[in-house]
Enzyme design. Structure first.
Site, short mmCIF file in Angstrom:
data_model
loop_
_atom_site.label_atom_id
_atom_site.label_comp_id
_atom_site.label_asym_id
_atom_site.label_seq_id
_atom_site.Cartn_x
_atom_site.Cartn_y
_atom_site.Cartn_z
N GLN A 135 0.81 -1.21 0.00
CA GLN A 135 0.00 0.00 0.00
C GLN A 135 0.84 1.27 0.00
O GLN A 135 0.31 2.38 0.11
CB GLN A 135 -0.92 0.00 1.23
CG GLN A 135 -1.89 -1.17 1.25
CD GLN A 135 -2.60 -1.33 2.59
OE1 GLN A 135 -2.41 -0.54 3.51
NE2 GLN A 135 -3.42 -2.37 2.71
N HIS A 166 -0.84 -0.23 5.91
CA HIS A 166 -1.27 0.63 7.01
C HIS A 166 -0.29 1.77 7.30
O HIS A 166 0.29 1.86 8.39
CB HIS A 166 -1.52 -0.20 8.27
CG HIS A 166 -2.53 -1.29 8.08
ND1 HIS A 166 -2.87 -2.18 9.09
CD2 HIS A 166 -3.30 -1.64 7.01
CE1 HIS A 166 -3.79 -3.03 8.63
NE2 HIS A 166 -4.05 -2.72 7.36
#
Length: 376
Positions: free
Chosen positions: A95, A157
């Site tokens: 991510q 995250h």
């Protein structure tokens, strides 16, 4: 027929007519109240991979952070984009990437632009915040004002949303980086909302400045992966949303030194179906003002203050990745009264922002574009 009966029938007929008319008025008003606000969408700009965030320069030019590592400028009145050079190398593992872009609240006098990204280093990556100044189409005078630790090879995250308050303090989020227990310790930066001065200095009234071994920038903790951060335009409260696991995405009002519970309390379960916690409520831990089960994977949010959307004024709009929708939340006294889903299936929404023209913009991936909502 007796005269008395005729008068009685006439009175009854009049009553029925009046009642029927009143019901028609009532039904008409009810229909009007429930009718959705009419708008249409237009593609404002396209050709991005994952338009993670948007900001506007005082002259009306738009800045768009594209997750793979490019910052674009779209001149006011144009749909053509120009690349801003000088952006640091970003980690794109998982991510990771280029995340938020924000202007200093006194940009006209300072010229500072703030950028968050997944900063690579020896041992992996974590959230980094820099500031710089535009010189033509290049970001110059760069300063690193925050580096989250520890570094990790995990690719999830990062958090990375930023917001300035009315006093000029910079608040920002760092996700727990895939390690749940990070969110419950004060000895690292992960799973937290942080607060610093605009140049990276630590305010003396931060809650953990005098706590041994605690990270002094921490404002609140117990967060999983906050990708929405915005101050309420009237109350000044800091609203935050964050990803839950399988279910349990949250909207919170963030307050100083509060623990928001992850992973001790959650409304979700793990991705494999296992239980993370049997508790949804615990003493000393804050409750969300709203949560989603199943998850919508919230990303980006903004309040509408514009007269362009009178029916939506004061509402909070939340983008969604997995849900591929725009959630409209009616909020009163810190409580969500109603939710409506808009733009269903138009792509994974990364950011939501009200522009200086008063219109609402959403940025997406799959396809990577900027969409503007136009009232009919």
């Amino acid at each position: 027929m007796k005269k008395k009966n005729i008068y009685a029938l006439a009175f009854l007929a009049s009553l029925l007519i009046i009642t029927g008319f009143s019901r028609r008025l009532s039904n008409s008003a009810e229909t009007k109240e429930k009718a959705p606000f009419a708008f249409e969408t237009e593609v404002f700009a396209k050709g991005f991979e994952s338009a993670w965030s948007m900001a506007w320069l005082p002259n009306g030019d738009m800045l768009v952070a594209d997750k793979p590592g490019k910052l674009w400028k779209i001149a006011k009145g144009s749909k053509e984009k120009t690349e801003i050079k000088g952006i640091p190398a970003v980690s794109t593992k998982g991510q990771g990437g280029l995340f938020d872009v924000e202007l200093h609240p006194n940009y006209a006098s300072t010229g500072w632009i703030y950028i968050s990204y997944a900063g690579p280093g020896d041992g992996g990556a974590n959230t980094v915040i820099i500031r710089g100044k535009l010189s033509g189409n290049e970001l110059t005078s760069q300063e690193t004002i925050f580096k989250a630790g520890p570094l990790t090879e995990k690719g999830q995250h990062f958090g990375a949303r930023m917001a300035f308050d009315k006093d000029g303090y910079l608040f920002f989020s760092v996700g727990e980086r895939g390690e749940m227990e990070n969110a419950q310790t004060l000895t690292n930066d992960c799973g937290k909302i942080h607060r610093i001065f605009d140049d990276g200095r630590v305010p003396e009234d931060n809650p953990y400045v005098r706590i041994p071994d605690a990270k002094t920038t921490i404002w609140s903790y117990g967060h999983r992966n906050p990708q929405g951060l915005k101050f309420h335009p009237t109350t000044g409260e800091l609203f935050e949303h964050e990803h839950g696991p399988r279910g349990g995405d949250e909207v919170n009002i963030v307050r100083k030194a509060k623990n928001y519970g992850w992973p001790r309390i959650t409304y979700g379960i793990d991705y494999d179906g296992s239980i993370i916690s049997n508790d949804k409520v615990k003493e000393g831990m804050e409750q969300p003002i709203h949560y989603w089960v199943p998850s919508i994977a919230p990303c980006g949010m903004d309040f509408v203050t514009s007269d362009k959307y009178p029916e939506w004024k004061g509402n909070l709009f939340v983008g969604a990745l997995a849900g591929q929708t725009l959630a409209r939340l009616e909020i009163k006294d810190g409580k969500v009264l109603k939710e409506e889903r808009l733009l269903n299936g138009m792509g994974r929404i990364r950011d939501v922002a009200q522009g200086p023209d008063g219109y609402l913009y959403v940025s997406t991936e799959g396809p990577g574009q900027i969409i503007r909502l136009m009232p009919k």
